[in-house]
Structure formats: C-alpha cells, structure tokens
Scaffold this motif. Structure first.
Motif, PDB file in Angstrom:
ATOM      1  N   TRP A 254       0.842  -1.203   0.000  1.00 17.94           N
ATOM      2  CA  TRP A 254       0.000   0.000   0.000  1.00 17.94           C
ATOM      3  C   TRP A 254       0.877   1.253   0.000  1.00 17.94           C
ATOM      4  O   TRP A 254       0.702   2.144  -0.818  1.00 17.94           O
ATOM      5  CB  TRP A 254      -0.912  -0.013   1.229  1.00 17.94           C
ATOM      6  CG  TRP A 254      -1.765   1.209   1.402  1.00 17.94           C
ATOM      7  CD1 TRP A 254      -1.444   2.343   2.100  1.00 17.94           C
ATOM      8  CD2 TRP A 254      -3.066   1.431   0.870  1.00 17.94           C
ATOM      9  NE1 TRP A 254      -2.470   3.249   2.045  1.00 17.94           N
ATOM     10  CE2 TRP A 254      -3.481   2.705   1.293  1.00 17.94           C
ATOM     11  CE3 TRP A 254      -3.927   0.670   0.087  1.00 17.94           C
ATOM     12  CZ2 TRP A 254      -4.719   3.244   0.952  1.00 17.94           C
ATOM     13  CZ3 TRP A 254      -5.161   1.203  -0.248  1.00 17.94           C
ATOM     14  CH2 TRP A 254      -5.540   2.472   0.186  1.00 17.94           C
TER      15      TRP A 254
ATOM     16  N   PHE B 289      -5.774  -0.220  -7.016  1.00 17.13           N
ATOM     17  CA  PHE B 289      -5.474   1.176  -7.316  1.00 17.13           C
ATOM     18  C   PHE B 289      -5.892   1.505  -8.746  1.00 17.13           C
ATOM     19  O   PHE B 289      -5.942   0.634  -9.608  1.00 17.13           O
ATOM     20  CB  PHE B 289      -3.964   1.435  -7.203  1.00 17.13           C
ATOM     21  CG  PHE B 289      -3.389   1.127  -5.863  1.00 17.13           C
ATOM     22  CD1 PHE B 289      -3.382   2.086  -4.861  1.00 17.13           C
ATOM     23  CD2 PHE B 289      -2.838  -0.111  -5.589  1.00 17.13           C
ATOM     24  CE1 PHE B 289      -2.837   1.815  -3.617  1.00 17.13           C
ATOM     25  CE2 PHE B 289      -2.295  -0.396  -4.348  1.00 17.13           C
ATOM     26  CZ  PHE B 289      -2.289   0.567  -3.359  1.00 17.13           C
TER      27      PHE B 289
ATOM     28  N   PRO C 271      -5.860   4.964  -4.614  1.00 15.59           N
ATOM     29  CA  PRO C 271      -6.607   3.848  -4.012  1.00 15.59           C
ATOM     30  C   PRO C 271      -8.048   3.770  -4.517  1.00 15.59           C
ATOM     31  O   PRO C 271      -8.719   4.781  -4.678  1.00 15.59           O
ATOM     32  CB  PRO C 271      -6.594   4.165  -2.521  1.00 15.59           C
ATOM     33  CG  PRO C 271      -5.474   5.124  -2.326  1.00 15.59           C
ATOM     34  CD  PRO C 271      -5.360   5.902  -3.599  1.00 15.59           C
TER      35      PRO C 271
ATOM     36  N   ILE D   2      -5.894  -5.157  -2.172  1.00 16.01           N
ATOM     37  CA  ILE D   2      -5.958  -3.715  -2.419  1.00 16.01           C
ATOM     38  C   ILE D   2      -5.957  -3.494  -3.932  1.00 16.01           C
ATOM     39  O   ILE D   2      -5.413  -4.296  -4.693  1.00 16.01           O
ATOM     40  CB  ILE D   2      -4.790  -2.943  -1.752  1.00 16.01           C
ATOM     41  CG1 ILE D   2      -3.432  -3.543  -2.124  1.00 16.01           C
ATOM     42  CG2 ILE D   2      -4.962  -2.920  -0.242  1.00 16.01           C
ATOM     43  CD1 ILE D   2      -2.236  -2.805  -1.515  1.00 16.01           C
TER      44      ILE D   2
ATOM     45  N   ARG E 249       1.182   3.754  -3.269  1.00 15.08           N
ATOM     46  CA  ARG E 249       0.671   5.109  -3.018  1.00 15.08           C
ATOM     47  C   ARG E 249       1.780   6.127  -3.290  1.00 15.08           C
ATOM     48  O   ARG E 249       1.554   7.134  -3.941  1.00 15.08           O
ATOM     49  CB  ARG E 249       0.182   5.254  -1.567  1.00 15.08           C
ATOM     50  CG  ARG E 249      -1.082   4.526  -1.252  1.00 15.08           C
ATOM     51  CD  ARG E 249      -2.306   5.288  -1.647  1.00 15.08           C
ATOM     52  NE  ARG E 249      -2.390   6.504  -0.839  1.00 15.08           N
ATOM     53  CZ  ARG E 249      -2.835   7.665  -1.302  1.00 15.08           C
ATOM     54  NH1 ARG E 249      -3.262   7.763  -2.529  1.00 15.08           N
ATOM     55  NH2 ARG E 249      -2.881   8.725  -0.539  1.00 15.08           N
TER      56      ARG E 249
ATOM     57  N   ASP F  52      -9.610  -0.900  -0.456  1.00 12.96           N
ATOM     58  CA  ASP F  52      -8.699  -1.232   0.644  1.00 12.96           C
ATOM     59  C   ASP F  52      -9.368  -2.301   1.497  1.00 12.96           C
ATOM     60  O   ASP F  52     -10.145  -2.007   2.385  1.00 12.96           O
ATOM     61  CB  ASP F  52      -8.382   0.001   1.478  1.00 12.96           C
ATOM     62  CG  ASP F  52      -7.384  -0.282   2.605  1.00 12.96           C
ATOM     63  OD1 ASP F  52      -6.962  -1.454   2.761  1.00 12.96           O
ATOM     64  OD2 ASP F  52      -7.037   0.668   3.324  1.00 12.96           O
TER      65      ASP F  52
END
Length: 124
Positions: free
Chosen positions: A17, A38, A27, A36, A21, A30
């Motif tokens: 993450w 993106f 994102p 996760i 990021r 989550d």
C-alpha cells in the motif's frame, strides 16, 4: 478488448500500500489484509495486490510515463531505490527498473509511438 488490471501477490499489503501510493497510484479498494486495488493516475487501468506468500515470481509490471527522467529523479528524491536506468533500450523504449517490497519487478518507461507501432511492427 482492453486490459483492465494487473494483479501481483505480496505477503505484506501494508508495505505494498505504502509503495504504490508513493508511486502515485490512486486507491480504489482497501480490503487489507487480503486485497488492495489502485487506479493508475492516467487513463482508467487498475492495478491490484492480493495477499499471498509467493513473491517475485517472475511478474513484471510496466508503468508508462511521459517524462520518465523527471519522474525517476522525483522518485529517487522520495527514497525509491532503482536497480537501473533511466536508459535507452534497443527496442526503442527508455526504461528504469525497481522492485516493490514483495520482489515484483516494476519498470517505469516511456515508449511513445514505439509502444504499439515500432518500426518492426507486423503489418496485415
């Protein structure tokens, strides 16, 4: 047909993450500690990380950037460690290589028109 997403596996989704990021991905989902997802900052492609123990399994993900050299310089100033580049490749792409915390190979590149229309493209 369009490519929707690429999914890689990582044992530590918190580290993934933070890495992605910082790389600039946005994102979307989550569901840590399991999954996760993106959105890439340009276009509508998505990128996912699934929790698992297999790491560095030969996966390579390419993220294209318009001003590769400036972006690599910016990422280096943020503490990203690159294993190569930026450098020109014989296939007419400019590339820089790094690895995510799970060992997945990440290539930041710029190909311009050579991405889908290289001089050696197969013609109908």
């Amino acid at each position: 047909m369009r490519l929707n997403q690429v999914t890689v596996t990582a044992p530590d989704l918190d580290a993934a993450w933070e890495f992605y990021r910082r790389l600039g991905l946005i994102p979307v989902v989550d569901s840590r500690p399991h999954y996760i997802r993106f959105l890439c900052p340009d276009g509508d492609s998505t990128f996912s990380v699934d929790q698992g123990e297999r790491t560095g399994s030969g996966t390579t993900v390419y993220f294209e950037m318009d001003d590769l050299d400036a972006e690599v310089a910016r990422f280096k100033s943020l503490g990203f460690a690159f294993t190569s580049g930026p450098r020109d490749q014989r296939w007419l792409w400019r590339e820089a290589e790094l690895f995510d915390p799970a060992g997945n190979r990440i290539v930041l590149y710029h190909a311009g028109k050579n991405r889908i229309d290289p001089p050696w493209r197969v013609r109908a």
